[in-house]
Design an enzyme around this catalytic site. Structure first.
Site, PDB file in Angstrom:
ATOM      1  N   SER A 112      39.040  74.766  38.319  1.00  0.00           N
ATOM      2  CA  SER A 112      39.083  73.385  38.348  1.00  0.00           C
ATOM      3  C   SER A 112      37.686  73.057  37.034  1.00  0.00           C
ATOM      4  CB  SER A 112      38.851  72.406  39.108  1.00  0.00           C
ATOM      5  OG  SER A 112      38.020  73.155  40.107  1.00  0.00           O
ATOM      6  N   LYS A 149      31.890  72.433  42.425  1.00  0.00           N
ATOM      7  CA  LYS A 149      32.541  71.318  41.846  1.00  0.00           C
ATOM      8  C   LYS A 149      31.253  70.622  41.380  1.00  0.00           C
ATOM      9  CE  LYS A 149      37.177  70.427  42.258  1.00  0.00           C
ATOM     10  NZ  LYS A 149      37.255  72.087  42.350  1.00  0.00           N
TER      11      LYS A 149
END
Length: 191
Positions: A112, A149
């Site tokens: 991701s 993230k």
């Protein structure tokens, strides 16, 4: 001699006296055992209090390097347990981390964060004392699950953004805690 001391310590046995050292090493004289212990003390391998019985101890050397605390999802958050702690032998000061005890590393799992050049299998070096800012890559605990993230802060609200269009933004339902701010990514290249 040091392996003998490690074996005793692991078994929870008391430290040996000079006569027991003589028996273990095949010495005839306690003077030879005392000389050996003094050499080990001078080298920093053991400590003891002269004139007192059974005070011989292995010297505890301070751990160096950065602890590798396991892995972190770079995909959907998870709550995987931390495995055994290894230490990476480099100085976190070289990566802008002011206090080496605030440094830790995690292995990236997932894809991701490929848009920010964090790939599956990379090691990410993090600083737990750094104040997170908008657009920092962070290790975060969001609703009790960990993930790597990009932190987005707008109008006083914070959420996590994936750097791969295949993954959605993650908006906390209850809680968002930043565990560390990424300072470096370490990639091992295949030979």
């Amino acid at each position: 001699m040091l392996s003998y001391l490690h074996k005793l310590e692991a078994a929870g046995a008391p430290p040996p006296c000079f006569r027991e050292i003589c028996v273990e090493l095949g010495y005839q004289s306690t003077n030879a055992a005392k000389k050996l212990i003094n050499r080990l003390r001078d080298a920093g391998d053991v400590t003891f209090q002269p004139g007192r019985a059974r005070t011989l101890k292995l010297a505890k050397t301070p751990e160096t390097g950065v602890p590798l605390l396991g892995s972190i999802a770079a995909g959907f958050p998870d709550n995987q347990d931390v495995g055994r702690i290894e230490r990476l032998q480099f100085n976190p000061l070289n990566f802008g981390i002011r206090n080496p005890t605030d440094a830790f590393a995690l292995r990236v799992r997932g894809d991701s964060m490929t848009g920010r050049q964090f790939f599956d299998g990379d090691l990410v070096l993090l600083d737990r004392s750094a104040k997170p800012k908008n657009q920092d890559v962070v290790a975060a605990l969001i609703d009790q699950e960990c993930t790597l993230k990009t932190l987005v802060v707008r109008n006083g609200k914070a959420w996590l953004k994936a750097e791969n269009p295949a993954y959605p933004d993650i908006i906390p339902a209850h809680d968002l805690q930043i565990q560390g701010v990424a300072k470096a990514v370490i990639r091992i290249l295949a030979a």
